[in-house]
Structures are given as C-alpha cells and as structure tokens.
Design an enzyme around this catalytic site. Sequence first.
Site, PDB file in Angstrom:
ATOM      1  N   ASP A 188      11.960   5.224 -19.677  1.00 43.85           N
ATOM      2  CA  ASP A 188      11.810   4.018 -19.295  1.00 43.85           C
ATOM      3  C   ASP A 188      12.749   3.168 -18.984  1.00 43.85           C
ATOM      4  O   ASP A 188      12.169   1.795 -18.581  1.00 43.85           O
ATOM      5  CB  ASP A 188      11.353   3.490 -20.612  1.00 43.85           C
ATOM      6  CG  ASP A 188      10.528   3.677 -21.926  1.00 43.85           C
ATOM      7  OD1 ASP A 188       9.498   4.269 -20.580  1.00 43.85           O
ATOM      8  OD2 ASP A 188       9.435   3.359 -22.011  1.00 43.85           O
TER       9      ASP A 188
ATOM     10  N   ASP B 140       1.665 -26.807  19.196  1.00 44.97           N
ATOM     11  CA  ASP B 140       0.941 -24.254  18.318  1.00 44.97           C
ATOM     12  C   ASP B 140       0.604 -25.013  16.846  1.00 44.97           C
ATOM     13  O   ASP B 140      -0.587 -24.512  17.161  1.00 44.97           O
ATOM     14  CB  ASP B 140       2.525 -24.553  17.796  1.00 44.97           C
ATOM     15  CG  ASP B 140       3.443 -23.533  19.631  1.00 44.97           C
ATOM     16  OD1 ASP B 140       2.468 -23.709  20.305  1.00 44.97           O
ATOM     17  OD2 ASP B 140       4.720 -23.438  18.888  1.00 44.97           O
TER      18      ASP B 140
ATOM     19  N   GLY C 238      -2.124 -11.980  14.867  1.00 40.31           N
ATOM     20  CA  GLY C 238      -3.332 -11.446  14.385  1.00 40.31           C
ATOM     21  C   GLY C 238      -4.051 -12.172  16.137  1.00 40.31           C
ATOM     22  O   GLY C 238      -5.171 -11.470  15.704  1.00 40.31           O
TER      23      GLY C 238
END
Lengths: 506, 441
Positions: free
Chosen positions: A36, A294, A429
């Site tokens: 753990d 932009d 993208g």
Amino acid sequence: MKLAYWMYAGPAHIGTLRIATSFRKVHAIMHAPLGDDYFNVMRSMLERKRDFTPVTASVVDRHVLARGSQEKVIQNIKRKDKEEQPDLVLLTPTCTSSILQEDLQNFVNRASQDAKADVLLADVNHYRVNELQAADRTLEQVVRFYLEKAEKDGSIQTEKTKNPSVNILGPCNLGFHVHHDIAELKRLFKDLSITVNTIIPEGASVEELKKLPQAWFNIVPYREVGLLSAQLLEKKYNMPFVATTPIGIVETANFIRQIQTLLKQLGFAADFEKYIDLQTRFVSQSAWFSRSIDCQNLAGKTAVVFGDATHTVAITKILSQEMGVRVLVAGTYCKPEETWFREEVSKYCEDILITDDHNLVGDMIAKLEPSAIFGTQMERHIGKRLNIPCGVISAPVHIQNFPLSYRPFIGYEGSNQIADLIYNSFTLGMEDHLLEIFGGHDTKDISSSTLSNENIWDVEAESELKRIPGFVRGKIKRNVEKFAKTNNLSTITLDVMYACKEAGDM
Amino acid sequence: MNTEQGSLINSNSITFECETGNYHTFCPISCVAWLYQKIEDSFFLVIGTKTCGYFLQNALGVMIFAEPRYAMAELEEADISAHLNDYMELKRLCTLIKKDRNPSVIFWIGTCTTEIIKMDLEGIAPKLENELGVPIIVARANGLDYAFTQGEDTVLAALAQTFGTKSTISEDNSSTPNLIIFGSVPNTVVYELSNELKTYGIDVKGWLPAKRYTEFPTLNERDFVCGVNPYLSRTATTLMRRRKCQLIGAPFPIGPDGTKAWVEKICSVYNVPTPGLNDREEKAWKSLEPYLQVLRGKSVFFMGDNLLEISLARFFIRCGMSVYEIGIPYLDKRYQGGELALLEKTCQEMGTFLPVIVEKPDNYNQLNRIKDLHPDLVITGMAHANPLEARGINTKWSVEFTFSQIHGFTNAKNILDLICKPLQRQTTFKELGWKNYHTLV
C-alpha cells in the site's frame, strides 16, 4: 459494489500523505498491508524527488489480523522518532485499517508519551472522503493542532507584520504544475509589494505554523485544498481570505482587485490598477493574443472542458470570455464542489456535467464531437481514440505533466502558457484535418511492403507477427523477410522467426 | 554428460537472515496486468477498494487506456457493513461483464478488504458459476499474505486445483508421464523453451497457463510438472498434493547457466542425453561477451521485491559480478532448492564470496548497508531509485525484470541490457563530475 476501470480522485490516505510529505520534517506512518506504500513510488517518480519519501508502513499482516497491531504501531512510531527525528509523526489509516477498527488514537496517545516528535492520527474516513477532501482536512487538522499548541505555550505570533503580508494555503506535492504556480505567486506578490509570510504545506516546517496569524490575509489558490484552513484562520484570528484562483487574465485581475479591496479595508491604501493594466497589455501576451488574427480563427470553435473544479472553472472562463470559444460542456469530478462549480461556470458554457465516471465523459465527448478537449489524462486518451486533440489542464496526470521547464498556470506568465496550450490544441486539430483532406503525408505507406511479395508467412508466424506491438512490427517483418531471403527460405514459419531472433537480426 | 548437481557440501554455505518485513513492493494484485494479457479469453475482477484501484491505475500506466480485460469491483461502505448482499452484488457485476466481454473465464481476485470482512468468495463462486455458465476462479492475492509476483502464484495455484481434470486414461498407460510446465511467460518464450526441450525429444504436453483458458492441458496423476518462475511455490505444492504430480525441482531457466541446468534436469528425469547442450550454453555466453566486459568485477545489491532475486543473483555472479546481499520477500527453500544449490556452486566456481540472503528485508536498514558498502549497482523498487541516484548510487528498477522477457538462452541479453544501462551511462557522468544531488554545497 461499483464496476470501475478508472478513477479521477484517489483514496483518502493519498491526500493525507500529500500533505504530510509536503511539510519538511514530517513523517507519515501508514497503518497498511504490504504494497500500500505505492505513494512513495508516485512521489519519487512523478515529482522526481531526490529525497526518500518520509512515509513508512506499519505493515498489517496475518499476525496483526489475529492479534491486533498491539505494540507494533507504537514501536514503529518510536523507531521513526529516533531514526529520523521528525517534528511530527502522522499516523495515517488506510481503507484496510479503517475496517479493522483498532483504537489507533490510543496508540497515538501512548506513543506520544515517549516520542520527542508530536504524534497525530489523521482524521479521515476512507469510505466517505476522497484524496482531495482528505488533503483539505489533514491540512486543517495539522494547522489547528499547532495553533492550539502555540497558544498553550504562548509562542503564538498574532501581531501583524508591518507591511502587508499573505499566507498561501494549500499547495502540496503531486499537484498539477504546483511548483511553477508557487513561483509565479511569489513573483506576483513581490510586484505588489506584499510579503509572503508562509506557504503551507509545500516546503514549510510545522514550526512556521504558529506565525500564520502574523499575515494580513490568506489566499487559497486551489479550491480543493486549503479552504478549511482558511476558514479556520478566519474564525480564530479574524483573518480574511481570497479564494479566487488567479488563472487567466480576467481572473488574475479579479484576484488582485479583491486583495486591493481587502487591504483598503485593513486601512492600507493600495492601488494596483496601473499594475493590472500594464501586465495585461504588455507583460502578458495573452490579452493581445486574444485580439490577434490567430485567435479570430478560434472564434466559435467548440470545446469540452473536464477536470478538477479549480482548473475546469478557470479554463472554461478563459475559453469563453477571453478566446471566444464555445464551451459545450464544462464538467468536474469534484462532486463536493458541485454548487460552487455550477455558480461559477453556468454563464460560460452550454451544459454542465458532474460525474466521476469516465465512461459518461467519454460518451458525452463522442456525441458532441468538439474541435478540442481540455481535460485530464483520461480525456487525452478519449481524444486519441476519437481523433480529437486534447490539452491536459488538470490532475490526474502522467509524468509528462510534471515538466522541467517553467510552466505555471497561475498569473500573467500562466496566461501565456495557457494561451499556447489552447492555440496548439486547436491548430494541431486543424492541421490533421487538412492533411486528411489533401491525402495525408506522402510517406505514410512506405514501411508496409518492399520485399514482402516474395515471402509467404504461414498462419502461425503471421499470428505471432500480429502480436508484436505495432510500432516495431514493420521493422521486424522486414528483418525476418530479409533473413529468409538471405537464407533462401520461401516460407516464413515460427522456426524462421525464432532463428532470425537468435541470429540477432530481429 | 555431466548431470550431477549441487551435491557439493561447502562449509561456508549461504547465510539466511530474516528482518522486519518493512520493505517496499508491489501489491500482488498487479499480477492481473500480465495474466490478463497472457490468458486471452479471461477477465480479471479485483474485488477491493479505491486503494487497490488507485494502485492498479497508476502502476499499470497506459495499459489502463487500452480497454483492458480487468476491472475493479469497488467496495463501498454498504458492502463493508453488509448492508448489501455480496452474492447479489457480484452477480450483478459479473452478468454485466459477461454481456460486455463474454470471457471464457472470470477470475476473482480477493484483496485485503475481502479477507478482513471475510467475504466468502470461494463459497459464492460455484453458485454463480452455475447461474452464469462461466467458470469463476477465486485467487486471494492480497497484501496481508503475499508480495508482488506471488499474486501469479495464487492465481495459478487456484487454476491448478481445477484445470484439465478430464481423464485421459485411454492413452497408453505404459508410456512415460506427460510434462506440464507452469509459470506465465510470453508466448515467444513458451515457444523457445518448448523448442529447447524438443531438441532432445521431450514434448511439452502443455503449459499452465496456456494462451487461452479453453486450451489448458489435461493433467493426470504422476505427470511431471516443472516451474519456470521462482515464485510459484504454492502452485508447485498444489500440483503435487492435490493433483498428485511429480515436481521436477530444477534451477530456473534464467540466464544461459540457468537455462542449461533447467533443460539438463528435465532431460535427466526422462533419462535422455543432452548432446550439444554445453555448446549451446557456450555459444550463448559468447554472444554476451560485450556485456560481460562491462559487468566483470562490479558489485550488486538486491533490495528484494519480486522473488526473482536468487536466480538473477546466480546469473550475475556467473557473469563475473559479486553480490553483497540478496533481499527477497519470501524464500521457499524446497521449491528454490535447485536454484540455491546452483547459486552455491556458482560462487565456488567463480571464486567469489557467498551472498547473504535476507528474507523480509527492512528497507531502512538496507539503505544503511548500501551506504556502507557503496555497491556498483542496487536493484530496487521505484520508491528508492531516484533518491539513491541522487546520492551517486546506480540503480535498476526491479520491476522491469518482471515485465521483460528474461527466460531461455536468447533472452539472457535482455537481462544484461537492463543492468548494463545504468552502469554504462555512469561513465560519462564521472567525466562530467555529476554526483551527489541530494545536498546543497
């Protein structure tokens, strides 16, 4: 029972350990089974810590199950007290120990009789709070303990500093870009001529806690951790606090103005307007970027934001009010922050999602098909699967989100970083999309077959080839075929592959 | 052919010690990571808490994003206090898993919490198995009892009780018993090791586990079984006691020396000669020569966390290194008997001192010993690696040995690749004077 593949916030003891190990000279002893202590790995690997993580387990094994921890926990506390000479030992229960229902408080009481260090039992319920809530509570518990202690022995320092000063409450290790944020906050306060009294817990010693009341006010940069401590200090010492997160140009200005108001109320004539104006227009590039051509391209683009409450709120506001991006959904896994969250973002997004189920988030993103996602590592992977770019803005994160270079999210430099992050997500993208329209990179198919037509792969060998990870498969295929060719073998079998591997050609 | 082994008795034999058990290791539930990949038609359900889930999620990193065939049955407060019925809850989840993934077998991995609240997994499983029509196998891979790789042992031991029970008496009884090999290794390693034995006419009847649950071999009484991993003592015991198999106790096929000893031992049981095996080993060593040049004369310290330590130490000593300490979570001296004997023999032949074997080590004490000994390489978990590096001590993460292909003749170079990396990169650091990163000067 809940079927779960992934969780956003960790178990309670992780929060407690994050607080304990952020302080200097505090040692945490976990009452936990073997294995753990994974926290040590995370701290050592993600934060690349040079020092040993001051966390030891008092191991719960079969003997403990049969006979109780008895002396074991006490001995472990005493041992660490001698070996490490910490200021504080924090006994940390885990999910396992909390169902054993041993009287850990009693162990703490007994151990603290002999130990030089202070000994505390972290007061968190494993089945009711998560990592972030536990961190908030543990910090408050430690602060309360040392304030009370200082009050008792008369060492508390309540006299205010001569110049305006501030405590920064909550930054702790394994947080998202926390170290860079701290540096940026320090810079900001230096610019405003406000002294930083203490930063807790990151890098602080518990000794410093008694001088918390010296500061004029407190700030809580992250919603999730530090608020309870700020409330405690407000109640006890009448210290005001600012809980606005200075992420984004607008919110940073808002943050500075709140401090200005506060200082005025405390009788100090502060005027930060000129500073805000200068920073906004010239030091930070982000406000100018918003106006530039932009950013015009981003207008009306869609995004989904998901993460912890602090970062989701901040990024949603930036996208919506500073960049003109349409936020389709803003969501958080911090369920306890739901009310606050809704209030903060409802104006800036079309829908709100409060969940800790990553499947729901994934389905939502798949349905909406935004042009970009801003989320955690999980959303990044969802984005990969759906071919949607993703900027990571919140924990949980991987090691690449603990960058070496200076990457604050907070303040004016932070706004530059975020503008880059947002812009890069969208353009990438767009680039992808254009590539697809114009037929992609022309190198795409080269690797697949140059020699392959002359060789026949038998079924077994072919299925073995399919098991080889994609990124090396092509190379291995070519090498095996080359090997077959040099050895005049027309059919490739498992034996051929094996022989090739042994010859060191694979 | 030289088949005698390990009978040499040496006055200065290996020292065994046992410390406090306060060491860092992975939780045994981590075995689902490699077992779900190995058994392609399986699904692993870990019945535990958020802590277990958090460990899996972080330890297994990107694997979690690849739609793995494992999941958590996360226990909530109502489960702990028995407000919910375990049977109904598990039925609900397993029905869902069956519908979504349609596995040939579901493994239930019991955890610390199911132990403490005494959830009767073994009792519930057969009932649910009947209702769902999917075999359910229960393994208690918890941190109360086991360390890291021992998780695989609990799973294979559970499998060993049930798999391949259908009798094959129809086959001629006079023939020699079949050979089943146990231990989860990648398919290429299965192929490679089986091939080594095939060279001497020994057909491996089957592997536990096989690629698919439905392909598990049948097992008859008196069949021979042999392990490939040093941490499978429960599986070995189960195969011997429950299934009445005969265990071939050999060193493990790790390193060319281990692989040769392993093949040799199996062949000796079947009474077949092994011509060319020495040459095979010789050839393997020759190909390792560039690594050996780096390693000769260097010292190693094993902090211990995955039970591969003894086999690796034995191989490293044969490579010309010296080993100060072999930390190990648990040592079954009977199951690892062949390996221990080979370790002693190797030390004698290489003229190096015998290492100390420390069971259940105490990491804190070990760090003090490391400080004194200043070994050339410390093999350790990730919790200690960076802090040790900051103090100028070379480290190798032990976990990588678990996740790399290390068995057989050809994979020996993978092992040496791993330990040469930290040793070789250090040479440039020395020239640059980059050391001691933990204190300000």
